[in-house]
Write an enzyme that holds these catalytic residues in place. Structure first.
Site, PDB file in Angstrom:
ATOM      1  N   LYS A 139      15.873  97.715  62.139  1.00  0.00           N
ATOM      2  CA  LYS A 139      16.905  96.932  62.845  1.00  0.00           C
ATOM      3  C   LYS A 139      16.988  97.308  64.312  1.00  0.00           C
ATOM      4  O   LYS A 139      17.256  96.443  65.168  1.00  0.00           O
ATOM      5  CB  LYS A 139      18.264  97.101  62.173  1.00  0.00           C
ATOM      6  CG  LYS A 139      18.879  98.488  62.293  1.00  0.00           C
ATOM      7  CD  LYS A 139      20.283  98.519  61.679  1.00  0.00           C
ATOM      8  CE  LYS A 139      20.924  99.894  61.854  1.00  0.00           C
ATOM      9  NZ  LYS A 139      22.304  99.926  61.316  1.00  0.00           N
ATOM     10  N   ARG A 190      32.796 103.084  55.112  1.00  0.00           N
ATOM     11  CA  ARG A 190      32.213 101.801  55.467  1.00  0.00           C
ATOM     12  C   ARG A 190      31.997 101.081  54.139  1.00  0.00           C
ATOM     13  O   ARG A 190      32.950 100.806  53.443  1.00  0.00           O
ATOM     14  CB  ARG A 190      30.920 101.979  56.289  1.00  0.00           C
ATOM     15  CG  ARG A 190      30.569 100.721  57.096  1.00  0.00           C
ATOM     16  CD  ARG A 190      29.355 100.916  57.973  1.00  0.00           C
ATOM     17  NE  ARG A 190      28.126 100.972  57.208  1.00  0.00           N
ATOM     18  CZ  ARG A 190      26.914 101.108  57.741  1.00  0.00           C
ATOM     19  NH1 ARG A 190      26.789 101.211  59.058  1.00  0.00           N
ATOM     20  NH2 ARG A 190      25.852 101.150  56.984  1.00  0.00           N
TER      21      ARG A 190
END
Length: 361
Positions: A36, A131
């Site tokens: 990414k 998260r």
């Protein structure tokens, strides 16, 4: 060559991959290459695969599609937990996904079954970073349901630490993940092929642990591309930390006051700036700005001081270097800056020290 640009040393990437595979492999841990931060760049992805990375992980399906279309042969893992609106693309374009929501898992099952596909899933466990992840107390109930969902194969569990909350993936956390894996295997009579302990922040735990337990996989990006661990950002011995260099061109160089003059209101960023009066100084303007890069994440290699930036311009104190129009300034980048650069089409991606890559693109 057009500017601004980022120079990418492919040979150094290959070296870092080889060294990290050897390092983590010494205790039975495979590394997944996180793409990414380089925007799924196929040339870089090919270097990873040619140096032994079997699974490429990205948080954007568009990046995965780009690498697939370029002919990069790997297993593809979706890093970000899928959205309900994405399930069709997840099953079509990825081999594995990280999951924490039962509703999404049921939709993945539905689409996979409809298209005669077996989609692999890894269940994420919440261990404190807050998260994504299933609370440990809820894991048994989720696993019980997932094992009955046709079209899905539960291949592992994982956790994510040191991202949102900055929580360390230390021995206690990794022991907890190992214990959860062992308990699930025993209770449900299954084998979890992947127990993913985290990311580049796991380096400190890894080097200090004699026994890594059931942890056999890490998702690594920052250590590959920046040569450092992601907990304290310290360089890893034997790795290159200078793979990427950002280059920007001087488009103005003049002697001007150090302090703006006139009535002060908000600037283009919505802030009300304050500057110390240091008298006149040699200032320069670079053709790069906040829409190109996270300015706080770059460090100049020359003896200049970054004064600030607007969307298209960067202002520097040029007193010690006396740069002229047409000269270039080189910068090192941190992870956030690197990520932003690869998301910016206007920055030229220039590969140097070509590694013997497959014929792609």
């Amino acid at each position: 060559m057009n500017l601004p640009r980022i120079d990418i040393d492919l040979a150094k990437i290959a070296h870092n991959v080889q060294q990290l595979k050897k390092l983590y492999g010494s205790k039975g841990i495979d590394i997944i290459g996180v793409t990414k931060v380089i925007g799924g760049n196929p040339i870089i992805a090919d270097v990873l695969v040619q140096n032994g990375i079997e699974i490429l992980a990205d948080s954007r399906i568009a990046n995965i599609i780009k690498m697939r279309r370029a002919g990069i042969r790997a297993q593809y893992l979706l890093l970000r937990t899928p959205a309900l609106s994405q399930v069709e693309n997840v099953v079509t374009h990825t081999n594995i996904s990280l999951n924490s929501e039962l509703e999404v898992l049921k939709k993945l099952s539905e689409y996979a079954l409809k298209n005669h596909i077996i989609h692999k899933v890894v269940l994420m466990v919440e261990l404190g970073d807050l998260r994504e992840g299933i609370m440990p107390s809820e894991m048994d109930a989720i696993v019980k349901v997932v094992l009955k969902l046709k079209g899905l194969a539960l291949v592992g569990i994982g956790t994510n630490l040191a991202c949102f909350g900055g929580i360390s993936p230390d021995e206690d956390k990794m022991n907890e993940l190992s214990s959860i894996a062992i308990r699930l295997e025993e209770k449900f009579k299954i084998t979890l092929a992947m127990v993913s302990g985290g990311n580049s922040a796991n380096y400190k735990w890894f080097t200090s642990s004699k026994d890594v337990g059931r942890i056999n996989s890490l998702r690594v990006g920052e250590s590959i591309f920046l040569g450092r661990e992601a907990l304290c950002r310290k360089p890893i011995l034997g790795l290159f930390t200078d793979i990427f260099t950002l280059m920007a061109e001087v488009i103005e160089a003049k002697r001007k006051p150090s302090q703006p003059y006139g009535t002060v209101y908000q600037n283009a960023s919505g802030n009300t700036p304050r500057f110390k009066n240091k008298g006149f100084m040699d200032r320069a303007v670079l053709a790069i700005g906040t829409q190109d890069v996270v300015v706080s994440g770059i460090t100049p290699k020359q003896e200049i001081i970054v004064l600030g930036a607007t969307s298209d311009h960067m202002l520097i104190d040029n007193t010690k270097t006396s740069l002229r129009v047409g000269n270039t300034v080189a910068f090192n980048l941190n992870y956030s800056a690197l990520l932003s650069v690869f998301c910016t089409p206007s920055i030229v991606k220039n590969t140097i020290n070509q590694y013997e890559c497959a014929n792609i693109l």
